[in-house]
Motif scaffolding. Structure first.
Motif, PDB file in Angstrom:
ATOM      1  N   ARG A   2      -5.327  -1.390  -4.714  1.00  0.00           N
ATOM      2  CA  ARG A   2      -6.065  -2.090  -3.601  1.00  0.00           C
ATOM      3  C   ARG A   2      -6.986  -2.909  -4.387  1.00  0.00           C
ATOM      4  O   ARG A   2      -7.130  -4.073  -3.912  1.00  0.00           O
ATOM      5  CB  ARG A   2      -6.426  -1.153  -2.582  1.00  0.00           C
ATOM      6  CG  ARG A   2      -5.518  -0.671  -1.643  1.00  0.00           C
ATOM      7  CD  ARG A   2      -5.960   0.211  -0.255  1.00  0.00           C
ATOM      8  NE  ARG A   2      -5.061   0.414   0.402  1.00  0.00           N
ATOM      9  CZ  ARG A   2      -5.146   1.733   1.177  1.00  0.00           C
ATOM     10  NH1 ARG A   2      -6.293   2.350   1.151  1.00  0.00           N
ATOM     11  NH2 ARG A   2      -4.096   2.055   2.177  1.00  0.00           N
ATOM     12  N   LEU A  60      -5.026  -5.959  -5.640  1.00  0.00           N
ATOM     13  CA  LEU A  60      -4.565  -6.852  -4.459  1.00  0.00           C
ATOM     14  C   LEU A  60      -5.577  -7.730  -3.892  1.00  0.00           C
ATOM     15  O   LEU A  60      -5.443  -8.931  -3.644  1.00  0.00           O
ATOM     16  CB  LEU A  60      -3.911  -6.006  -3.335  1.00  0.00           C
ATOM     17  CG  LEU A  60      -2.518  -5.377  -3.614  1.00  0.00           C
ATOM     18  CD1 LEU A  60      -2.137  -4.483  -2.164  1.00  0.00           C
ATOM     19  CD2 LEU A  60      -1.648  -6.345  -3.547  1.00  0.00           C
ATOM     20  N   ARG A 115       2.090 -10.642  -5.762  1.00  0.00           N
ATOM     21  CA  ARG A 115       1.427  -9.752  -4.742  1.00  0.00           C
ATOM     22  C   ARG A 115       2.204  -9.172  -3.839  1.00  0.00           C
ATOM     23  O   ARG A 115       2.139  -7.830  -3.415  1.00  0.00           O
ATOM     24  CB  ARG A 115       0.536 -10.772  -3.749  1.00  0.00           C
ATOM     25  CG  ARG A 115      -0.686 -10.321  -3.060  1.00  0.00           C
ATOM     26  CD  ARG A 115      -0.154  -9.638  -1.748  1.00  0.00           C
ATOM     27  NE  ARG A 115      -1.335  -9.090  -0.734  1.00  0.00           N
ATOM     28  CZ  ARG A 115      -1.228  -8.093   0.059  1.00  0.00           C
ATOM     29  NH1 ARG A 115      -0.070  -7.706   0.360  1.00  0.00           N
ATOM     30  NH2 ARG A 115      -2.417  -7.938   0.595  1.00  0.00           N
ATOM     31  N   VAL A 158       2.519   0.104  -4.811  1.00  0.00           N
ATOM     32  CA  VAL A 158       1.590   0.715  -3.733  1.00  0.00           C
ATOM     33  C   VAL A 158       2.677   1.868  -3.064  1.00  0.00           C
ATOM     34  O   VAL A 158       2.228   3.198  -3.027  1.00  0.00           O
ATOM     35  CB  VAL A 158       1.293  -0.237  -2.640  1.00  0.00           C
ATOM     36  CG1 VAL A 158       0.865   0.255  -1.421  1.00  0.00           C
ATOM     37  CG2 VAL A 158       0.262  -1.098  -3.435  1.00  0.00           C
ATOM     38  N   LYS A 180       1.777   5.915  -2.949  1.00  0.00           N
ATOM     39  CA  LYS A 180       1.986   6.548  -1.491  1.00  0.00           C
ATOM     40  C   LYS A 180       2.907   7.852  -1.554  1.00  0.00           C
ATOM     41  O   LYS A 180       2.646   8.814  -1.112  1.00  0.00           O
ATOM     42  CB  LYS A 180       2.125   5.534  -0.630  1.00  0.00           C
ATOM     43  CG  LYS A 180       1.117   4.772  -0.164  1.00  0.00           C
ATOM     44  CD  LYS A 180       1.392   3.720   0.913  1.00  0.00           C
ATOM     45  CE  LYS A 180       0.388   2.455   1.273  1.00  0.00           C
ATOM     46  NZ  LYS A 180       0.674   1.675   2.028  1.00  0.00           N
ATOM     47  N   LEU A 197       3.483   4.000   5.848  1.00  0.00           N
ATOM     48  CA  LEU A 197       3.172   3.420   4.792  1.00  0.00           C
ATOM     49  C   LEU A 197       2.026   2.379   5.424  1.00  0.00           C
ATOM     50  O   LEU A 197       1.234   1.760   4.643  1.00  0.00           O
ATOM     51  CB  LEU A 197       4.082   2.570   3.904  1.00  0.00           C
ATOM     52  CG  LEU A 197       4.904   1.694   4.580  1.00  0.00           C
ATOM     53  CD1 LEU A 197       4.399   0.187   4.612  1.00  0.00           C
ATOM     54  CD2 LEU A 197       6.315   1.498   3.858  1.00  0.00           C
ATOM     55  N   PHE A 216      -1.397   1.006   7.133  1.00  0.00           N
ATOM     56  CA  PHE A 216      -2.718   1.383   7.210  1.00  0.00           C
ATOM     57  C   PHE A 216      -3.293   0.283   7.969  1.00  0.00           C
ATOM     58  O   PHE A 216      -3.705  -0.743   7.426  1.00  0.00           O
ATOM     59  CB  PHE A 216      -3.389   1.674   5.977  1.00  0.00           C
ATOM     60  CG  PHE A 216      -2.814   2.948   5.314  1.00  0.00           C
ATOM     61  CD1 PHE A 216      -4.032   3.998   5.370  1.00  0.00           C
ATOM     62  CD2 PHE A 216      -2.041   3.029   4.640  1.00  0.00           C
ATOM     63  CE1 PHE A 216      -3.582   5.122   4.749  1.00  0.00           C
ATOM     64  CE2 PHE A 216      -1.482   4.078   3.549  1.00  0.00           C
ATOM     65  CZ  PHE A 216      -2.262   5.345   4.089  1.00  0.00           C
ATOM     66  N   GLU A 259      -5.114  -3.464   6.742  1.00  0.00           N
ATOM     67  CA  GLU A 259      -4.731  -4.856   6.986  1.00  0.00           C
ATOM     68  C   GLU A 259      -5.877  -5.937   7.768  1.00  0.00           C
ATOM     69  O   GLU A 259      -5.907  -6.777   7.271  1.00  0.00           O
ATOM     70  CB  GLU A 259      -3.475  -4.760   7.842  1.00  0.00           C
ATOM     71  CG  GLU A 259      -2.449  -4.024   7.146  1.00  0.00           C
ATOM     72  CD  GLU A 259      -0.889  -3.886   7.943  1.00  0.00           C
ATOM     73  OE1 GLU A 259      -0.832  -4.703   8.943  1.00  0.00           O
ATOM     74  OE2 GLU A 259      -0.294  -3.197   7.705  1.00  0.00           O
ATOM     75  N   VAL A 309      -8.198  -6.780   5.021  1.00  0.00           N
ATOM     76  CA  VAL A 309      -7.772  -7.971   4.414  1.00  0.00           C
ATOM     77  C   VAL A 309      -7.655  -9.252   4.940  1.00  0.00           C
ATOM     78  O   VAL A 309      -8.244 -10.052   4.397  1.00  0.00           O
ATOM     79  CB  VAL A 309      -6.211  -7.575   4.055  1.00  0.00           C
ATOM     80  CG1 VAL A 309      -5.363  -8.689   3.246  1.00  0.00           C
ATOM     81  CG2 VAL A 309      -6.097  -6.299   3.155  1.00  0.00           C
ATOM     82  N   LYS A 326       4.974  -5.067   2.849  1.00  0.00           N
ATOM     83  CA  LYS A 326       5.384  -3.920   3.714  1.00  0.00           C
ATOM     84  C   LYS A 326       7.113  -3.720   3.459  1.00  0.00           C
ATOM     85  O   LYS A 326       7.454  -2.698   3.348  1.00  0.00           O
ATOM     86  CB  LYS A 326       5.036  -3.585   5.113  1.00  0.00           C
ATOM     87  CG  LYS A 326       3.573  -3.481   5.011  1.00  0.00           C
ATOM     88  CD  LYS A 326       3.014  -3.884   6.460  1.00  0.00           C
ATOM     89  CE  LYS A 326       3.234  -2.924   7.286  1.00  0.00           C
ATOM     90  NZ  LYS A 326       2.546  -2.980   8.758  1.00  0.00           N
ATOM     91  N   GLN A 349       7.683  -2.396   0.228  1.00  0.00           N
ATOM     92  CA  GLN A 349       7.510  -1.007   0.134  1.00  0.00           C
ATOM     93  C   GLN A 349       8.784  -0.039   0.682  1.00  0.00           C
ATOM     94  O   GLN A 349       9.228   0.986   0.144  1.00  0.00           O
ATOM     95  CB  GLN A 349       6.472  -0.666   0.862  1.00  0.00           C
ATOM     96  CG  GLN A 349       4.732  -1.133   0.125  1.00  0.00           C
ATOM     97  CD  GLN A 349       3.579  -0.888   0.737  1.00  0.00           C
ATOM     98  OE1 GLN A 349       3.342   0.161   0.841  1.00  0.00           O
ATOM     99  NE2 GLN A 349       2.958  -1.945   1.519  1.00  0.00           N
TER     100      GLN A 349
HETATM  101  C1  LIG Z   1      -0.428  -2.517   0.591  1.00  0.00           C
HETATM  102  C2  LIG Z   1      -0.453  -1.646   1.284  1.00  0.00           C
HETATM  103  O1  LIG Z   1       0.150  -1.277   2.452  1.00  0.00           O
HETATM  104  C3  LIG Z   1       0.315  -2.115   3.660  1.00  0.00           C
HETATM  105  C4  LIG Z   1      -0.038  -3.199   3.538  1.00  0.00           C
HETATM  106  C5  LIG Z   1      -1.210  -3.874   3.352  1.00  0.00           C
HETATM  107  C6  LIG Z   1      -1.166  -5.114   2.555  1.00  0.00           C
HETATM  108  O2  LIG Z   1      -0.165  -5.770   2.598  1.00  0.00           O
HETATM  109  O3  LIG Z   1      -2.435  -5.820   2.676  1.00  0.00           O
HETATM  110  C7  LIG Z   1      -2.211  -3.236   3.729  1.00  0.00           C
HETATM  111  C8  LIG Z   1      -2.152  -1.977   4.267  1.00  0.00           C
HETATM  112  C9  LIG Z   1      -0.656  -1.283   4.646  1.00  0.00           C
HETATM  113  O4  LIG Z   1      -0.658  -1.331   5.927  1.00  0.00           O
HETATM  114  C10 LIG Z   1      -1.752  -0.733   1.121  1.00  0.00           C
HETATM  115  O5  LIG Z   1      -1.885   0.402   1.885  1.00  0.00           O
HETATM  116  O6  LIG Z   1      -2.805  -1.102   0.560  1.00  0.00           O
END
Ligand SMILES: C=C(O[C@@H]1C=C(C(=O)O)C=C[C@H]1O)C(=O)O
Length: 248
Positions: A9, A12, A146, A153, A157, A181, A183, A187, A190, A236, A239
């Motif tokens: 994170r 990111l 990204r 990620v 997880k 996955l 959260f 989000e 972010v 996502k 993922q």
């Molecule tokens: C990247 C992740 O997975 C998911 C995607 C996210 C994103 O693209 O910023 C943030 C949270 C999660 O819903 C994370 O958990 O950090």
């Protein structure tokens, strides 16, 4: 091997800076539609738009320099890339090997040109097509990195709670994987943080600091929307694609 959800994170978050500066640089130029018009480029050996030409030729050069030996990098035009001329670096293998087959750059390309660009670039034509294509390339590569970070990620997880993911993977249940996955609070953070960064990075810096209040090089609300509607959903999607192959 030291990779945690927290460290990913943080990466990111750092990549947000790169993406937002990339958008600001692209926004220096108006749309410059000849960059995207197939009839503008004329060469016997290539047919396509100028931006396609610039991305393809740059990727060929960067492939020779070893860029795509890094599992975090994904080419937009993977066919017929020349081999690297440098010795391989021994990147630590974090990902499950089938991850290598996941490349959603086609979706990223379409999203960027069909949806994103018109949201943050002013209409017009100033003739700077080569520079326009070069700044599109910077944005595309930053977005691709990204979004494909979703592989890492997802791996972390999965390792944290394999028992929760395995049944959904075996059932090929995309919706269940998406739920596991996600959260939402992360989000939301972010989206708020990228809007704030767009304000900080995109303000005019003058010595007389009350001139430019509320004027930004890229609209902070648009940046939040790019993330909320496109960048996060595609991360996502990566993922989910990764998890579906995690037990192969
Ligand atoms: C990247 C992740 O997975 C998911 C995607 C996210 C994103 O693209 O910023 C943030 C949270 C999660 O819903 C994370 O958990 O950090």
């Amino acid at each position: 091997n030291g990779v945690t959800l927290e460290s990913l994170r943080l990466s990111l978050i750092r990549q947000e800076d790169t993406i937002i500066f990339g958008l600001i640089e692209r926004a220096r130029f108006p749309t410059n539609s000849p960059t995207y018009n197939e009839s503008y480029v004329s060469t016997p050996t290539f047919s396509g738009t100028l931006v396609h030409f610039v991305v393809k030729e740059t990727e060929a050069l960067q492939a020779k320099a070893g860029r795509y030996a890094n599992p975090e990098e994904h080419p937009f035009f993977p066919d017929n890339l020349p081999p690297s001329v440098v010795p391989p670096y021994n990147f630590t293998e974090v990902l499950h090997p089938p991850a290598a087959s996941i490349n959603i750059n086609k979706d990223i390309w379409d999203m960027y040109f069909k949806k994103l660009l018109q949201l943050f670039v002013a209409p017009g034509d100033d003739g700077n097509y080569a520079s326009t294509a070069a700044s599109d390339l910077v944005c595309l590569q930053a977005l691709s990195r990204r979004i494909h970070y979703g592989k890492l990620v997802a791996e972390v997880k999965f390792r944290e709670s394999p028992g929760e993911y395995e049944p959904a993977i075996r059932a090929k249940d995309r919706d269940a994987l998406m739920k596991l996955l996600t959260f939402e609070s992360v989000e939301e953070e972010v989206k708020k943080r990228v809007a704030k960064k767009a304000m900080v990075f995109g303000q005019e810096v003058t010595l007389n600091n009350d001139d430019n209040k509320g004027k930004y090089k890229v609209d902070p609300l648009v940046v939040a929307r790019l993330y909320g509607d496109w960048i996060i959903p595609l991360t996502k999607l990566v993922q989910v694609e990764y998890l579906l192959r995690r037990l192969d």
